[in-house]
Design an enzyme around this catalytic site. Structure first.
Site, PDB file in Angstrom:
ATOM      1  N   LYS A 101     -17.516  12.844 -33.647  1.00 28.89           N
ATOM      2  CA  LYS A 101     -18.013  13.986 -32.873  1.00 28.89           C
ATOM      3  C   LYS A 101     -18.770  14.920 -33.813  1.00 28.89           C
ATOM      4  CE  LYS A 101     -16.669  18.311 -30.747  1.00 28.89           C
ATOM      5  NZ  LYS A 101     -15.639  19.157 -30.125  1.00 28.89           N
ATOM      6  N   ASN A 210      -9.388  21.084 -25.730  1.00 25.74           N
ATOM      7  CA  ASN A 210      -8.264  21.307 -26.637  1.00 25.74           C
ATOM      8  C   ASN A 210      -7.494  22.555 -26.226  1.00 25.74           C
ATOM      9  OD1 ASN A 210      -7.893  20.980 -30.263  1.00 25.74           O
ATOM     10  ND2 ASN A 210      -6.454  21.848 -28.821  1.00 25.74           N
ATOM     11  N   THR A 211      -8.151  23.711 -26.307  1.00 25.16           N
ATOM     12  CA  THR A 211      -7.463  24.976 -26.077  1.00 25.16           C
ATOM     13  C   THR A 211      -6.871  25.087 -24.670  1.00 25.16           C
ATOM     14  OG1 THR A 211      -9.096  25.929 -27.570  1.00 25.16           O
ATOM     15  CG2 THR A 211      -7.668  27.466 -26.420  1.00 25.16           C
TER      16      THR A 211
END
Lengths: 260, 67
Positions: A101, A210-211
């Site tokens: 990524k 993610n968060t």
């Protein structure tokens, strides 16, 4: 089920990709990722802690590379040079692993991507044989340029990294999706399960987050919610929604056989 | 002999230590790491063939949680 996510010639059953940062501990990381059903997990590349207790467990002990596809990222890189350097190290670290990524940031406050540096890094990485999934802004022209360079997936933001603001410009995402010949994944900005479902209903091939999971009050439960939202959103997209109209003279129940 | 590892000055007790020797010295054997020496990736297969020189700059990295 044959509706798989194909990236760089490999098929994945899950369209949810997750980060591994911001969790309380590795046990929670593992539990949340299991609940999410994700097969591709992002990792960051950082300096080893010199002189730390050698028995300290590492992320890899909890998420063995034999069970997951690692997606090493360039989080925290602000130049093409740093991003390329980081991913060369990642490739060596993960035994000639090529799927990566790329993200090059432009501003430490907003974490907004620097697209000119991203384009430069993508060119170098593709030339060196990397399979680049690239994080970028929701600019359709830049997304197309990244595809033309040879990236294997383009990943526009829904809103800024870690903001949880959801999908702020569905129209741009739709333009990117319509013109792309490679998978388009929303990366960053998703805050809750409905955001993920909307991204999939727009026709995204997947969502990376993610968060939204790690910062939920109950990350493991949110991971499960995201899994369902991604699946529901995908099916809703494939099923094809009804046409929107301001009102309808066609009720759902029969108009004949009324009593009285 | 003095080298730099991850930006920190490290005094090595012996000269002519191999990179593998350093990995052992730092108790990193068996850990999944990658090493860059003076800006170039050093393949794992070469750890025991490459010898450190005074002033070498090494980066030793691993995978950590991230999004």
């Amino acid at each position: 089920m044959s509706d798989t996510l194909a990236i760089a010639g490999k098929n994945y059953a899950s369209r949810l990709l997750v980060g591994t940062g911001k969790y309380k501990d590795f046990t929670e990381t593992r539990a949340a990722i299991d609940a999410s059903g994700a097969e591709i997990v992002t990792v960051a590349i950082r300096r080893t802690n010199i002189g730390q207790d050698v028995s300290t467990p590492s992320l890899l002990d909890y998420l063995p590379p034999s069970e997951f596809t690692y997606l090493p990222n360039t989080a925290g890189c602000y130049s093409a040079e740093d991003a390329v350097r980081t991913l060369r190290l990642a490739r060596e670290l993960l035994d000639d692993h090529r799927l990566v990524k790329l993200e090059v940031l432009g501003d430490p406050n907003t974490l907004y991507p620097n697209v000119t540096e991203t384009l430069a890094a993508a060119k170098t990485l593709v030339k060196e044989g990397f399979e680049v999934m690239v994080y970028t802004s929701d600019d359709p022209i830049i997304a197309k340029q990244l595809e033309d360079i040879g990236c294997v997936a383009v990943m526009p933001l829904a809103s800024l990294i870690g903001s949880g603001m959801g999908i702020l410009n569905p129209w741009n995402l739709q333009i990117i999706i319509e013109s792309a010949n490679i998978p388009v994944l929303v990366d960053a900005g998703v805050g809750c399960a409905s955001d993920a479902a909307i991204a999939m209903e727009l026709g995204c091939a997947g969502v990376l987050m993610n968060t939204a999971i790690a910062a939920a009050r109950d990350p493991v439960m949110m991971a499960g919610a995201m899994k369902k939202a991604i699946e529901a959103g995908r099916e809703s997209f494939l099923a094809g929604r009804m046409a929107k109209k301001l009102y309808s003279a066609t009720p759902s129940s029969p108009t004949t056989g009324m009593i009285g | 002999m003095q080298i730099f590892v991850n930006g920190k000055k490290i005094q090595l007790p012996v000269d002519g230590l191999s990179v593998m020797g350093l990995v052992v010295h730092m108790q990193l054997v068996g850990k999944r790491i990658a090493i860059e020496r003076n800006g170039d990736i050093l393949p794992r297969s070469q750890f025991d063939q490459v010898f450190l020189r005074d002033g070498d700059k090494l980066e030793i990295v691993g995978a950590v949680g991230g999004g």
